[in-house]
Write a protein that holds these residues in place. Structure first.
Motif, PDB file in Angstrom:
ATOM      1  N   VAL A 178       0.818  -1.223   0.000  1.00  0.00           N
ATOM      2  CA  VAL A 178       0.000   0.000   0.000  1.00  0.00           C
ATOM      3  C   VAL A 178       0.850   1.270   0.000  1.00  0.00           C
ATOM      4  O   VAL A 178       0.318   2.372  -0.146  1.00  0.00           O
ATOM      5  CB  VAL A 178      -0.977   0.028   1.197  1.00  0.00           C
ATOM      6  CG1 VAL A 178      -1.963  -1.127   1.115  1.00  0.00           C
ATOM      7  CG2 VAL A 178      -0.243   0.022   2.536  1.00  0.00           C
ATOM      8  N   ARG A 225      -2.773   3.343  -6.630  1.00  0.00           N
ATOM      9  CA  ARG A 225      -3.135   2.344  -5.613  1.00  0.00           C
ATOM     10  C   ARG A 225      -2.153   2.236  -4.466  1.00  0.00           C
ATOM     11  O   ARG A 225      -2.341   1.425  -3.564  1.00  0.00           O
ATOM     12  CB  ARG A 225      -3.359   0.975  -6.245  1.00  0.00           C
ATOM     13  CG  ARG A 225      -2.162   0.403  -6.936  1.00  0.00           C
ATOM     14  CD  ARG A 225      -2.615  -0.729  -7.848  1.00  0.00           C
ATOM     15  NE  ARG A 225      -1.544  -1.190  -8.676  1.00  0.00           N
ATOM     16  CZ  ARG A 225      -0.848  -2.287  -8.436  1.00  0.00           C
ATOM     17  NH1 ARG A 225      -1.119  -3.025  -7.381  1.00  0.00           N
ATOM     18  NH2 ARG A 225       0.114  -2.661  -9.238  1.00  0.00           N
ATOM     19  N   CYS A 234      -4.897   6.847  -2.710  1.00  0.00           N
ATOM     20  CA  CYS A 234      -4.818   5.563  -3.387  1.00  0.00           C
ATOM     21  C   CYS A 234      -5.988   4.677  -2.981  1.00  0.00           C
ATOM     22  O   CYS A 234      -6.509   4.772  -1.891  1.00  0.00           O
ATOM     23  CB  CYS A 234      -3.509   4.879  -3.059  1.00  0.00           C
ATOM     24  SG  CYS A 234      -3.217   4.746  -1.330  1.00  0.00           S
ATOM     25  N   ALA A 235      -6.379   3.818  -3.897  1.00  0.00           N
ATOM     26  CA  ALA A 235      -7.448   2.866  -3.630  1.00  0.00           C
ATOM     27  C   ALA A 235      -6.858   1.625  -2.980  1.00  0.00           C
ATOM     28  O   ALA A 235      -5.645   1.518  -2.804  1.00  0.00           O
ATOM     29  CB  ALA A 235      -8.114   2.502  -4.953  1.00  0.00           C
ATOM     30  N   PRO A 254      -5.340  -2.036  -2.478  1.00  0.00           N
ATOM     31  CA  PRO A 254      -4.499  -2.828  -3.375  1.00  0.00           C
ATOM     32  C   PRO A 254      -5.264  -4.028  -3.910  1.00  0.00           C
ATOM     33  O   PRO A 254      -6.283  -4.420  -3.348  1.00  0.00           O
ATOM     34  CB  PRO A 254      -3.362  -3.275  -2.469  1.00  0.00           C
ATOM     35  CG  PRO A 254      -3.968  -3.297  -1.109  1.00  0.00           C
ATOM     36  CD  PRO A 254      -5.015  -2.214  -1.087  1.00  0.00           C
TER      37      PRO A 254
END
Ligand code: PGA
Ligand code: ZN
Length: 430
Positions: free
Chosen positions: A281, A305, A422-423, A425
């Motif tokens: 992450v 991500r 970020c989204a 993982p």
């Protein structure tokens, strides 16, 4: 409330690697006093403030008596009589005494210990804990990023990557987060023990990397997270400090654990595979400080991500953050006070990072002491994440334990959200 500086006293104390470092204690006319200790890095960016060391043969050339004499002969006379609460004025006096970005004249160890000691004294004058003196409106604790396995310059380069860390994602309080990390640390320790003799810990307290390939450590860490009962990437994510400047030379990335050289594109392909195969992450210094193309490529490839963290690339310098943001070379700034040399300059870097839409990680160094300033700065500045090494060794637990106390003083507050630059993982194997 004000009080004036009456004395600035430097002394030699010792860090977690058994090396000398600078402590500064500030005394006020009103009878208040407080102190701070300079930390020391081992994998340092070439543009960061440098420590003044004596050289010669005694203590490996690392003694700090010259830096301490600068505190007494140059810094103290310039600061005595100043309002101790005027941090930015005091830091600008330090800037005038040593305008070099790398603090070659006074030594970054002398300036950072002084600047932090002034800040601690001001909070004592205000009769406030430091975090509250910095921001009485604090409502969150930064999310911890904690080393489980050491490596790189912190483990005699046994593996190339420097930090195999975790970030608890589903924990909502610092208390729970530390429990989650302690379970992972213990489980990974059992996995190491099952493979052979346990070889102790690396510089920041993470397990000694008794593996022969970087992937083995990634595999062990992922297995450790799962065996400890967590969903890897959902409850607990992996975060890596690649510290790539340490193994890049003339555009070639050399993994000595694998005895292989990689051109930039090949190196990025290695990172791509790791991002695909492990629940990562955050990734710090994925490319060398001398490789802006590599940093931009990593951010373009993985920045949606994962946090792409600039450490050596940014060196806690607000102007570098502005440039790197314009170039999309990272999306997160690592903030280390001793890279900048003063509290004010580090705070400016922290503010700049948030202003450009980045996340922030306030970080300790690999050479540390019982000084807990970093915990207070991380909370008071509103950092997203705090990084101080592993969950073992007193110089590390001093900071985590201070965060527990701060949380209690706040009445129990949530952890800062994991930054949504970020989204989530990809699930493992996905
Ligand atoms: P250092 O490493 O303190 O040894 O420079 C820490 C880091 O690279 O984040
Ligand atoms: Zn780093």
């Amino acid at each position: 409330m004000t009080d004036t500086i009456a004395e600035v006293r430097g002394r030699r104390v010792w860090d977690s690697r058994g090396r000398p470092t600078v402590e500064v204690e500030v005394f006020t006319a009103g009878g208040m006093r407080a102190r701070a200790i300079a930390p020391a890095g081992a994998s340092r960016g070439s543009a960061e403030a440098s420590d003044l060391r004596d050289g010669g043969s005694r203590l490996g050339g690392l003694d700090v008596l010259t830096a301490i004499s600068r505190v007494h002969t140059v810094i103290a006379p310039a600061l005595v009589g100043h309002d101790v609460c005027a941090q930015s004025t005091i830091d600008s006096v330090l800037d005038q005494l040593d305008p070099t970005p790398t603090r070659e004249v006074l030594g970054g160890n002398a300036t950072v210990a002084t600047s932090l000691a002034v800040l601690h004294t001001a909070s004592a004058v205000a009769k406030q804990p430091l975090w509250r003196y910095l921001n009485p409106e604090v409502r969150t604790i930064p999310r911890p990023e904690i080393q489980i396995i050491g490596g790189g310059a912190h483990a005699a380069r046994r593996v190339d990557l420097q930090d195999f860390m975790v970030i608890p994602l589903s924990a909502t309080s610092i208390a729970d987060a530390l429990v989650h990390v302690a379970e992972v640390y213990r489980t990974v320790g059992e996995l190491f023990a099952a493979r052979g003799p346990v070889l102790g810990v690396a510089d920041e307290g993470g397990h000694w990397p008794a593996v022969s390939r970087n992937e083995e450590a990634l595999e062990l860490l992922t297995t450790g997270i799962e065996r400890a009962g967590f969903r890897a990437g959902t409850d607990v994510g992996i975060s890596l400090d690649i510290a790539a400047s340490e193994f890049e030379k003339d555009g070639t990335y050399r993994l000595s654990a694998e005895d292989r050289d990689f051109a930039r594109d090949e190196w990025l392909a290695v990172l791509h595979n790791w991002m695909r195969d492990y629940p990562i992450v955050a990734i710090e210094d994925p490319a060398s400080e001398h490789d802006p193309i590599g940093m931009r490529a990593a951010t373009a490839a993985f920045g949606a991500r994962a946090l792409i963290v600039g450490d050596d690339y940014i060196v806690t310098n607000p102007d570098r953050i502005t440039e790197a943001a314009a170039d999309s070379a990272c999306n997160t700034a690592l903030i280390k006070v001793n890279q900048a040399g003063t509290v004010t300059r580090s705070w400016q870097a922290h503010e700049r990072a948030h202003a450009v839409g980045w996340a922030t990680i306030v970080s300790a160094r690999s050479g540390e002491t019982e000084d807990v300033s970093v915990a207070h700065l991380a909370v008071g500045w509103g950092a997203d994440i705090v990084k101080v090494g592993s969950i073992t060794r007193g110089e590390r637990t001093a900071k985590w334990n201070e965060l527990i106390r701060i949380d209690e003083e706040l009445g129990g507050v949530p952890l800062a959200e994991f930054p949504h630059t970020c989204a989530a993982p990809a699930p493992r194997g996905g």
